[in-house]
Design a protein around this motif. Structure first.
Motif, PDB file in Angstrom:
ATOM      1  N   VAL A   1     -53.549  40.766 -90.214  1.00  0.00           N
ATOM      2  CA  VAL A   1     -54.813  41.385 -89.827  1.00  0.00           C
ATOM      3  C   VAL A   1     -54.849  42.784 -90.439  1.00  0.00           C
ATOM      4  CG1 VAL A   1     -56.304  42.056 -87.906  1.00  0.00           C
ATOM      5  CG2 VAL A   1     -54.726  40.129 -87.643  1.00  0.00           C
ATOM      6  N   VAL A   2     -55.870  43.046 -91.228  1.00  0.00           N
ATOM      7  CA  VAL A   2     -56.029  44.374 -91.830  1.00  0.00           C
ATOM      8  C   VAL A   2     -57.224  45.035 -91.146  1.00  0.00           C
ATOM      9  CG1 VAL A   2     -56.393  45.672 -93.959  1.00  0.00           C
ATOM     10  CG2 VAL A   2     -55.202  43.476 -94.038  1.00  0.00           C
ATOM     11  N   SER A   3     -56.970  46.165 -90.513  1.00  0.00           N
ATOM     12  CA  SER A   3     -58.047  46.839 -89.775  1.00  0.00           C
ATOM     13  C   SER A   3     -58.434  48.127 -90.484  1.00  0.00           C
ATOM     14  CB  SER A   3     -57.595  47.226 -88.364  1.00  0.00           C
ATOM     15  OG  SER A   3     -56.951  46.158 -87.744  1.00  0.00           O
ATOM     16  N   LYS A   4     -59.626  48.583 -90.149  1.00  0.00           N
ATOM     17  CA  LYS A   4     -60.150  49.768 -90.831  1.00  0.00           C
ATOM     18  C   LYS A   4     -59.557  51.059 -90.266  1.00  0.00           C
ATOM     19  CE  LYS A   4     -64.483  50.431 -92.888  1.00  0.00           C
ATOM     20  NZ  LYS A   4     -65.795  49.854 -92.843  1.00  0.00           N
ATOM     21  N   ASN A   5     -59.246  51.065 -88.969  1.00  0.00           N
ATOM     22  CA  ASN A   5     -58.714  52.323 -88.403  1.00  0.00           C
ATOM     23  C   ASN A   5     -57.614  52.043 -87.380  1.00  0.00           C
ATOM     24  OD1 ASN A   5     -59.918  51.870 -85.798  1.00  0.00           O
ATOM     25  ND2 ASN A   5     -61.879  52.451 -86.713  1.00  0.00           N
ATOM     26  N   LYS A   6     -56.979  53.142 -86.983  1.00  0.00           N
ATOM     27  CA  LYS A   6     -55.797  53.040 -86.108  1.00  0.00           C
ATOM     28  C   LYS A   6     -56.157  52.474 -84.739  1.00  0.00           C
ATOM     29  CE  LYS A   6     -51.787  55.749 -84.727  1.00  0.00           C
ATOM     30  NZ  LYS A   6     -50.974  54.544 -84.851  1.00  0.00           N
ATOM     31  N   GLU A   7     -57.349  52.855 -84.278  1.00  0.00           N
ATOM     32  CA  GLU A   7     -57.755  52.405 -82.943  1.00  0.00           C
ATOM     33  C   GLU A   7     -57.848  50.868 -82.886  1.00  0.00           C
ATOM     34  OE1 GLU A   7     -61.585  53.007 -80.111  1.00  0.00           O
ATOM     35  OE2 GLU A   7     -61.391  54.317 -81.853  1.00  0.00           O
ATOM     36  N   ILE A   8     -58.491  50.297 -83.892  1.00  0.00           N
ATOM     37  CA  ILE A   8     -58.619  48.828 -83.893  1.00  0.00           C
ATOM     38  C   ILE A   8     -57.247  48.184 -84.091  1.00  0.00           C
ATOM     39  CG2 ILE A   8     -59.698  46.815 -84.980  1.00  0.00           C
ATOM     40  CD1 ILE A   8     -61.977  48.594 -85.871  1.00  0.00           C
ATOM     41  N   ASP A   9     -56.463  48.777 -84.975  1.00  0.00           N
ATOM     42  CA  ASP A   9     -55.133  48.221 -85.230  1.00  0.00           C
ATOM     43  C   ASP A   9     -54.292  48.231 -83.941  1.00  0.00           C
ATOM     44  OD1 ASP A   9     -53.058  47.240 -87.050  1.00  0.00           O
ATOM     45  OD2 ASP A   9     -52.070  49.151 -86.594  1.00  0.00           O
ATOM     46  N   SER A  10     -54.368  49.322 -83.188  1.00  0.00           N
ATOM     47  CA  SER A  10     -53.587  49.406 -81.943  1.00  0.00           C
ATOM     48  C   SER A  10     -54.036  48.337 -80.958  1.00  0.00           C
ATOM     49  CB  SER A  10     -53.758  50.778 -81.273  1.00  0.00           C
ATOM     50  OG  SER A  10     -53.388  51.775 -82.172  1.00  0.00           O
ATOM     51  N   LYS A  11     -55.335  48.085 -80.932  1.00  0.00           N
ATOM     52  CA  LYS A  11     -55.861  47.061 -80.032  1.00  0.00           C
ATOM     53  C   LYS A  11     -55.330  45.675 -80.444  1.00  0.00           C
ATOM     54  CE  LYS A  11     -59.194  46.216 -76.842  1.00  0.00           C
ATOM     55  NZ  LYS A  11     -60.635  46.370 -76.907  1.00  0.00           N
ATOM     56  N   ILE A  12     -55.318  45.427 -81.752  1.00  0.00           N
ATOM     57  CA  ILE A  12     -54.797  44.140 -82.240  1.00  0.00           C
ATOM     58  C   ILE A  12     -53.324  44.009 -81.834  1.00  0.00           C
ATOM     59  CG2 ILE A  12     -54.175  42.824 -84.338  1.00  0.00           C
ATOM     60  CD1 ILE A  12     -57.144  42.781 -84.137  1.00  0.00           C
ATOM     61  N   ARG A  13     -52.574  45.083 -82.007  1.00  0.00           N
ATOM     62  CA  ARG A  13     -51.142  45.047 -81.665  1.00  0.00           C
ATOM     63  C   ARG A  13     -50.939  44.777 -80.173  1.00  0.00           C
ATOM     64  NH1 ARG A  13     -47.461  46.822 -85.475  1.00  0.00           N
ATOM     65  NH2 ARG A  13     -48.557  47.025 -87.440  1.00  0.00           N
ATOM     66  N   LEU A  14     -51.784  45.398 -79.361  1.00  0.00           N
ATOM     67  CA  LEU A  14     -51.700  45.201 -77.912  1.00  0.00           C
ATOM     68  C   LEU A  14     -52.035  43.745 -77.557  1.00  0.00           C
ATOM     69  CD1 LEU A  14     -51.368  46.699 -75.174  1.00  0.00           C
ATOM     70  CD2 LEU A  14     -53.824  47.160 -75.242  1.00  0.00           C
ATOM     71  N   LEU A  15     -53.095  43.231 -78.165  1.00  0.00           N
ATOM     72  CA  LEU A  15     -53.511  41.845 -77.884  1.00  0.00           C
ATOM     73  C   LEU A  15     -52.472  40.839 -78.383  1.00  0.00           C
ATOM     74  CD1 LEU A  15     -57.306  42.151 -78.787  1.00  0.00           C
ATOM     75  CD2 LEU A  15     -56.379  41.713 -76.502  1.00  0.00           C
ATOM     76  N   ARG A  16     -51.769  41.209 -79.456  1.00  0.00           N
ATOM     77  CA  ARG A  16     -50.714  40.334 -80.005  1.00  0.00           C
ATOM     78  C   ARG A  16     -49.534  40.235 -79.033  1.00  0.00           C
ATOM     79  NH1 ARG A  16     -47.344  42.255 -85.356  1.00  0.00           N
ATOM     80  NH2 ARG A  16     -46.754  43.925 -83.911  1.00  0.00           N
ATOM     81  N   GLU A  17     -49.437  41.204 -78.143  1.00  0.00           N
ATOM     82  CA  GLU A  17     -48.285  41.348 -77.250  1.00  0.00           C
ATOM     83  C   GLU A  17     -48.719  41.155 -75.795  1.00  0.00           C
ATOM     84  OE1 GLU A  17     -45.225  41.962 -78.586  1.00  0.00           O
ATOM     85  OE2 GLU A  17     -44.285  42.102 -76.619  1.00  0.00           O
ATOM     86  N   TYR A  18     -49.453  40.123 -75.514  1.00  0.00           N
ATOM     87  CA  TYR A  18     -49.933  39.763 -74.159  1.00  0.00           C
ATOM     88  C   TYR A  18     -50.891  40.789 -73.535  1.00  0.00           C
ATOM     89  CZ  TYR A  18     -45.349  37.430 -74.545  1.00  0.00           C
ATOM     90  OH  TYR A  18     -44.253  36.737 -74.986  1.00  0.00           O
ATOM     91  N   GLY A  19     -51.166  41.883 -74.250  1.00  0.00           N
ATOM     92  CA  GLY A  19     -51.924  42.973 -73.629  1.00  0.00           C
ATOM     93  C   GLY A  19     -51.010  43.909 -72.865  1.00  0.00           C
ATOM     94  N   ASN A  20     -49.706  43.769 -73.104  1.00  0.00           N
ATOM     95  CA  ASN A  20     -48.705  44.578 -72.394  1.00  0.00           C
ATOM     96  C   ASN A  20     -48.388  45.839 -73.204  1.00  0.00           C
ATOM     97  OD1 ASN A  20     -46.396  45.642 -71.220  1.00  0.00           O
ATOM     98  ND2 ASN A  20     -45.056  43.957 -71.922  1.00  0.00           N
ATOM     99  N   PRO A  21     -48.746  47.014 -72.680  1.00  0.00           N
ATOM    100  CA  PRO A  21     -48.506  48.236 -73.456  1.00  0.00           C
ATOM    101  C   PRO A  21     -47.026  48.633 -73.488  1.00  0.00           C
ATOM    102  CG  PRO A  21     -49.547  48.775 -71.352  1.00  0.00           C
ATOM    103  CD  PRO A  21     -49.427  47.269 -71.402  1.00  0.00           C
ATOM    104  N   GLY A  22     -46.179  47.894 -72.757  1.00  0.00           N
ATOM    105  CA  GLY A  22     -44.749  48.200 -72.783  1.00  0.00           C
ATOM    106  C   GLY A  22     -44.147  48.273 -71.393  1.00  0.00           C
TER     107      GLY A  22
END
Ligand SMILES: Cc1ncc(COP(=O)(O)O)c(C=O)c1O
Length: 396
Positions: A209-230
């Protein structure tokens, strides 16, 4: 001229040609063996250093700063739609001439696909009159870079800006394709590549997934990980869409020879096109001058009247010679059983291409002799059309 197999001759290829074959560097002589050994030794099968390394190398290659690897392009597109806020009841413009997964992703988030016809020459979404499909409910466009040929990115950019729509690209076929020397992943809000075995960059199964900005990329990363921020207090309802370390190493191997892979494909694709252009009743997908295609697939459109036979009989004749083919994308999505509510829709170009298209073997291991043989067989099929027709009727 050899007698065609469908007319009783021997097949041109006694052991079936491969339709696709991914390219890798020699495993045992490379550093990748030590990477795999490291994974097995440390037990870090997931979320380790190779995924990070893979994402970082893909990002450099594409010249795109925000890259997140996922377990398939299908899930990548679902996450992309979610990350951009596309939800139940929203309308999404999408071509019907594509792989089912493009549209399934829209349905999976509860949104409504609105099918747009494809361009008769490039087979990508038709931008002429695309605005007539836009309603107050339209929230996004998903365009597809078909077989590695880019959609009309500049016009789509204009339309999406004018109407405040999200612009997403299904770039499943396009790792390595460029428009005006820019990798296609850099266009739109989000692009999603596939890295499954039929693609140019491969990880076994996977997507990028290639995103235009950091905010969208972070959301993709979060969604890839169950929505678990850690801290296991989920802030989103996500999924597990991670790519394993073994897949990431496979991707690093594939990436290390991607330029060689692409240049071989280009040579083969161009040679095919040169020879095929001499055959009556067959046309080729247009590749605009400012583009470089991956040649993910090499397709022909058969014009039954001038070729002398319909697509299915040509397919049968080729297959009898040991030449494997695929009818991508047939049926088009709006004619599929699971999209029955759209079955009565008429999309002229889509239906015409879909009914007449054949994808031929395409991979970097084909030789010029293979291509010459395939094209000669096709020419012979055309020359012997009448006899083949009679034989098919006799055998039915
Ligand atoms: C246009 C298109 N989109 C999406 C996909 C699905 O990709 P994946 O298998 O990585 O989910 C494919 C697979 O071939 C495809 O051709």
């Amino acid at each position: 001229m050899k007698q065609l197999a469908i007319l009783g001759g021997k097949p041109a290829f006694s052991s079936q040609l491969k339709f696709i074959k991914p390219m890798f560097p020699t495993y045992s002589e490379s550093k990748y063996e030590s990477y795999f050994n490291e994974v097995f030794k440390t037990g870090m099968l997931s979320k380790g250093r190779f995924l990070e390394k893979y994402e970082s190398e893909v990002s450099s290659y594409l010249g795109a700063p925000y890259v997140t690897a996922v377990s398939s392009r299908t899930i990548g597109l679902i996450l992309a739609l979610e990350a951009l806020g596309i939800k139940s009841g929203d309308e999404v413009l999408v071509p019907s001439f594509t792989f089912c997964a493009t549209v399934h992703a829209i349905k999976k988030v509860g949104a409504i696909p609105v099918f747009v016809d494809c361009n008769s020459e490039t087979f990508t979404i038709e931008t002429n009159n695309i605005e007539k499909y836009i309603t107050p409910k339209t929230k996004a466009i998903i365009a597809v870079h078909i077989f590695g040929v880019g959609a009309e990115v500049y016009e789509l950019e204009r339309v999406s800006k004018t109407h405040n729509l999200k612009l997403i690209y299904d770039a499943a076929h396009a790792f390595g394709s460029t428009i005006d020397k820019t990798h296609l992943g850099n266009f739109g809000d989000i692009s999603v590549y596939s890295t499954s075995p039929t693609k140019t960059l491969v990880t076994g199964e996977g997507g990028i997934v290639v995103s235009k900005n950091k905010e969208i990329d972070s959301k993709i990363r979060l969604l890839r990980e169950y929505g678990n921020p850690g801290d296991y207090n989920c802030t989103e309802i996500g999924v597990n869409a991670r790519l394993s370390e073994l897949a990431a190493i496979t991707g690093l191997m594939s990436l290390s020879i991607i330029d060689k892979n692409l240049s071989e494909r280009k040579k083969i694709g161009n040679y095919y096109r040169q020879l095929l252009s001499e055959i009556e009743g067959v046309s080729l997908q247009k590749i605009p001058d400012n583009q470089i295609s991956t040649y993910k697939d090499l397709c022909i459109v058969v014009h039954a009247r001038s070729f002398g036979l319909d697509r299915d009989t040509v397919v049968q004749s080729l297959n009898r010679e040991g030449i494997p083919t695929r009818n991508y994308f047939s049926p088009p999505i709006h004619k599929m059983d699971c999209y029955s509510e759209y079955n009565d829709l008429v999309l002229e170009n889509t239906e015409n291409i879909s009914k007449n298209i054949i994808c031929l073997p395409m991979h970097p291991f084909l030789t010029y002799a293979d291509i010459e043989m395939i094209v000669n067989i096709l020419r012979n099929i055309h020359i012997n059309a009448e006899e083949i027709k009679k034989r098919v009727i006799q055998d039915a």
